[in-house]
Write a protein that holds these residues in place. Structure first.
Motif, PDB file in Angstrom:
ATOM      1  N   THR A 118       0.832  -1.210   0.000  1.00 10.64           N
ATOM      2  CA  THR A 118       0.000   0.000   0.000  1.00 10.64           C
ATOM      3  C   THR A 118       0.863   1.256   0.000  1.00 10.64           C
ATOM      4  N   THR A 119       2.150   1.090  -0.089  1.00 12.11           N
ATOM      5  CA  THR A 119       3.104   2.198  -0.107  1.00 12.11           C
ATOM      6  C   THR A 119       3.306   2.656  -1.553  1.00 12.11           C
ATOM      7  N   PRO A 120       4.058   3.740  -1.790  1.00 16.13           N
ATOM      8  CA  PRO A 120       4.493   4.016  -3.163  1.00 16.13           C
ATOM      9  C   PRO A 120       5.228   2.788  -3.701  1.00 16.13           C
ATOM     10  N   LYS A 121       4.874   2.346  -4.901  1.00 13.29           N
ATOM     11  CA  LYS A 121       5.425   1.075  -5.385  1.00 13.29           C
ATOM     12  C   LYS A 121       5.528   1.088  -6.900  1.00 13.29           C
ATOM     13  N   MET A 122       6.413   0.221  -7.404  1.00  9.03           N
ATOM     14  CA  MET A 122       6.592   0.045  -8.838  1.00  9.03           C
ATOM     15  C   MET A 122       7.109  -1.369  -9.066  1.00  9.03           C
ATOM     16  N   LEU A 123       6.681  -1.992 -10.172  1.00  4.59           N
ATOM     17  CA  LEU A 123       7.068  -3.366 -10.495  1.00  4.59           C
ATOM     18  C   LEU A 123       7.516  -3.436 -11.939  1.00  4.59           C
TER      19      LEU A 123
ATOM     20  N   ARG B  39      16.328   6.613 -10.345  1.00  2.00           N
ATOM     21  CA  ARG B  39      15.368   7.725 -10.290  1.00  2.00           C
ATOM     22  C   ARG B  39      14.423   7.562  -9.097  1.00  2.00           C
ATOM     23  N   TRP B  40      14.065   6.316  -8.808  1.00  2.52           N
ATOM     24  CA  TRP B  40      13.187   6.011  -7.664  1.00  2.52           C
ATOM     25  C   TRP B  40      13.816   6.498  -6.360  1.00  2.52           C
ATOM     26  N   LEU B  41      15.085   6.166  -6.152  1.00  2.00           N
ATOM     27  CA  LEU B  41      15.766   6.586  -4.927  1.00  2.00           C
ATOM     28  C   LEU B  41      15.974   8.095  -4.905  1.00  2.00           C
ATOM     29  N   ASP B  42      16.272   8.681  -6.056  1.00  2.40           N
ATOM     30  CA  ASP B  42      16.464  10.130  -6.117  1.00  2.40           C
ATOM     31  C   ASP B  42      15.183  10.869  -5.732  1.00  2.40           C
ATOM     32  N   HIS B  43      14.041  10.318  -6.133  1.00  2.00           N
ATOM     33  CA  HIS B  43      12.766  10.975  -5.803  1.00  2.00           C
ATOM     34  C   HIS B  43      12.378  10.738  -4.340  1.00  2.00           C
ATOM     35  N   TYR B  44      12.362   9.463  -3.926  1.00  2.00           N
ATOM     36  CA  TYR B  44      11.799   9.152  -2.612  1.00  2.00           C
ATOM     37  C   TYR B  44      12.788   9.355  -1.454  1.00  2.00           C
ATOM     38  N   VAL B  45      14.063   9.551  -1.760  1.00  2.00           N
ATOM     39  CA  VAL B  45      15.033   9.848  -0.709  1.00  2.00           C
ATOM     40  C   VAL B  45      15.492  11.297  -0.792  1.00  2.00           C
TER      41      VAL B  45
ATOM     42  N   ASN C  62      11.244  14.244 -10.266  1.00  2.00           N
ATOM     43  CA  ASN C  62      11.615  13.723 -11.577  1.00  2.00           C
ATOM     44  C   ASN C  62      10.468  13.013 -12.288  1.00  2.00           C
ATOM     45  N   GLY C  63       9.278  13.020 -11.668  1.00  2.00           N
ATOM     46  CA  GLY C  63       8.080  12.482 -12.304  1.00  2.00           C
ATOM     47  C   GLY C  63       7.867  10.995 -12.162  1.00  2.00           C
ATOM     48  N   ILE C  64       8.779  10.270 -11.499  1.00  2.00           N
ATOM     49  CA  ILE C  64       8.608   8.822 -11.445  1.00  2.00           C
ATOM     50  C   ILE C  64       7.389   8.424 -10.620  1.00  2.00           C
ATOM     51  N   ASP C  65       6.984   9.278  -9.705  1.00  2.00           N
ATOM     52  CA  ASP C  65       5.795   8.976  -8.906  1.00  2.00           C
ATOM     53  C   ASP C  65       4.512   9.066  -9.723  1.00  2.00           C
ATOM     54  N   GLN C  66       4.586   9.636 -10.930  1.00  2.00           N
ATOM     55  CA  GLN C  66       3.418   9.744 -11.803  1.00  2.00           C
ATOM     56  C   GLN C  66       3.435   8.699 -12.922  1.00  2.00           C
ATOM     57  N   GLU C  67       4.449   7.859 -12.950  1.00  2.00           N
ATOM     58  CA  GLU C  67       4.586   6.882 -14.027  1.00  2.00           C
ATOM     59  C   GLU C  67       3.825   5.596 -13.695  1.00  2.00           C
ATOM     60  N   PRO C  68       3.589   4.726 -14.709  1.00  2.00           N
ATOM     61  CA  PRO C  68       2.832   3.495 -14.461  1.00  2.00           C
ATOM     62  C   PRO C  68       3.443   2.648 -13.358  1.00  2.00           C
ATOM     63  N   VAL C  69       2.567   2.019 -12.599  1.00  2.00           N
ATOM     64  CA  VAL C  69       3.010   1.234 -11.453  1.00  2.00           C
ATOM     65  C   VAL C  69       3.570  -0.123 -11.891  1.00  2.00           C
ATOM     66  N   VAL C  70       2.869  -0.796 -12.795  1.00  2.00           N
ATOM     67  CA  VAL C  70       3.280  -2.131 -13.256  1.00  2.00           C
ATOM     68  C   VAL C  70       3.776  -2.024 -14.684  1.00  2.00           C
ATOM     69  N   ASN C  71       4.992  -2.491 -14.917  1.00  2.00           N
ATOM     70  CA  ASN C  71       5.654  -2.361 -16.217  1.00  2.00           C
ATOM     71  C   ASN C  71       6.075  -3.750 -16.686  1.00  2.00           C
TER      72      ASN C  71
END
Length: 529
Positions: free
Chosen positions: A268-273, A302-308, A313-322
């Protein structure tokens, strides 16, 4: 980063490793865009962990974000040097690549992803905050394979870790080594060979390994405290709000994709697969180890750059499942908001008597057919080879006419004139009358081309014991999850055999005769084009 620059970096780092494996302080070696140091850092209960630290050149000028990058199984501390260098030189991270306890130069004994491994990560964080001008509110962890498992248990244990990248983690250790109670021929052996020269095992791990390899004990690793590693970590990750990026290869023959696929939506956290073609860690390996352009680790950085670091950088707006289809390495990604959304509702196909071999037969048909338990050419996979070839677009094709119909049940669908998409988990439901109390079966689903050659789409075994000989029993089991594009004119072919000695050990006595019966069906997550 150019190949020339990476080679230069690697040479400098390895030279430093040979010259500076001492207690802190060790001399930092300048590298392009930063500095590198080899060192021993304190882990839990006083053991020393061998580490390579890469850091920006102005380490002392301001507080810095920290990323831990624990090693893979039997790997030295430089196993993530490519991603570590990118994180330190372009995103300002202090990266500590450290060898897990009990491996190479690190002290202690292998903990098999236990509590001591989690405590080691916290101890390294404590040391970094005290010694490396690290911002205690900007901490991450990232790794592949065993290092991905270490990352998950560490983040579940320590709420200071704000974000994680885990590529090909061991979601269920027992199931990975003995799926559905069926020991793999190569899994425990490969782990033992990879670690025997460099790892120090506890008596408990030695006993488990010998039980698995010598005694063929399918449950040797079932009672590990963190056996269900991913399922056990998810509640704590949710509670901490840890941002989680997971990745896995479809054809992973060591740590299968199943748990990552099945459990991802529970986060249920910010996530990406990311799900991509390949065998164990081959999809993300070039990005992690060599710092080469790579969709998984490019997104991970990019994930670490955004969430840390809080970079927009917009990665939080990108598709969750890839999803990259398993049959299209290097192809376009399919994007969805969840695994559930990506999965296609299953369709039931009735199976005829194997002699006729129809997938999609008349449900009213009643039949019974004996099968002799002998090996044939129906081979699910060659571990570490089949998936690696698939990643290169060279997945082997089997002439399905060569499969001995006396030893393996074979069912074929009609050709799909416009093709089809499979997305989800195929399920097999067979009625079988065994001739002995022990029965292993391996289901293999093929993409059959018009010339009769078949490529493996998905497979999985099942083993059951304490059966009553001669009494019909139901066997329901899932094959591995998959996303596959079936070309126009191709058909689906399902084989079930009781002997597939390349990847699995069978409990079915050789030469025994087992009777396949109706009703038998297969459920396929299929949509015709």
């Amino acid at each position: 980063m150019s190949t020339r620059l990476f080679g230069r970096l690697t040479a400098v780092t390895l030279l430093a490793a040979g010259a500076a494996l001492t207690q802190f302080p060790a001399a930092a070696v300048p590298i392009p865009g930063g500095q590198a140091t080899t060192i021993f850092v304190p882990g839990a209960d006083g053991i020393q962990l061998n580490a390579v630290i890469t850091a920006p050149p102005d380490l002392a000028a301001h507080k810095n974000p920290l990323v831990l990058q624990p090693s893979g199984w039997g790997m030295p501390s430089v196993g993530s040097i490519g991603s570590a260098y990118k994180l330190s030189s372009t995103k300002g991270f202090v990266s500590i690549e450290y060898t897990a306890r009990g491996m190479y130069l690190s002290g202690g004994q292998v903990d098999m992803l236990g509590e001591k491994d989690a405590e080691d990560a916290s101890a390294v964080i404590d040391w970094a905050i005290a010694n490396l001008n690290v911002d205690p509110d900007r901490i991450a962890i990232a790794g592949g394979s065993y290092g991905a498992g270490l990352s998950l248990i560490a983040a579940a244990h320590d709420p200071r870790i704000k974000a994680i990248v885990a590529d090909s983690p061991p979601g269920d250790i027992g199931e990975a080594l003995s799926p559905n109670g069926t020991p793999k021929t190569g899994g425990p052996v490969a782990l033992a060979l990879a670690g025997v020269a460099t790892n120090r095992f506890s008596p408990d791990v030695v006993r488990r390994g010998l039980d698995a390899i010598v005694n063929h004990d399918a449950g040797a690793f079932d009672s590990l405290p963190n056996r269900y590693l991913l399922a056990q970590a998810i509640p704590q990750l949710n509670a901490h709000g840890t941002a989680v990026l997971l990745a896995h290869d479809w054809q992973d023959s060591l740590l299968p994709v199943g748990p990552s696929y099945a459990l991802f939506d529970q986060l249920t956290t910010p996530k990406m697969l990311f799900l991509v073609p390949g065998d164990h860690s081959t999809g993300g390996g070039p990005g992690q180890v060599a710092g080469l352009p790579n969709p998984i680790w490019d997104a991970g950085i990019r994930w670490l750059d955004h969430y840390v670091n809080g970079v927009d950088n917009g990665i939080d707006q990108e598709p969750v499942v890839n999803i990259q289809p398993a049959d299209e390495p290097g192809g376009s990604f399919v994007h969805r908001d969840s695994v559930a959304e990506a999965a296609i509702t299953g369709r039931d196909f009735t199976l005829s008597a194997p002699g006729g071999g129809v997938l999609g037969a008349d449900p009213a048909e009643s039949w019974s057919q004996p099968m002799t338990s002998e090996p044939t050419t129906a081979v699910a996979a060659i571990p570490y080879v089949t998936g690696s070839l698939a990643q290169l677009g060279l997945a082997p094709a089997l002439p399905l006419a060569s499969v001995d119909r006396n030893c393996a049940a074979v069912w074929r669908s009609e050709p799909f004139s416009n093709g089809a998409v499979l997305s989800g988990i195929p399920s097999v439901r067979l009625t079988v009358s065994p001739s002995s109390p022990d029965l292993t079966m391996i289901g293999i689903l093929y993409d059959e081309a018009p010339d009769g050659s078949g490529k493996v789409i998905s497979y999985w075994p099942i083993t059951r014991h304490a059966l009553i000989p001669g009494r019909a029993a139901r066997f329901d089991w899932d094959l591995a999850p998959i996303y596959w594009n079936l070309a126009a004119g191709h058909r689906l072919t399902l084989t079930v055999t009781t002997q597939d000695p390349v990847p699995f050990e069978s409990s079915t006595p050789l030469g025994s005769v087992n009777v396949f019966d109706s009703p038998s069906t297969v459920e396929l997550p299929l949509r015709a084009s």
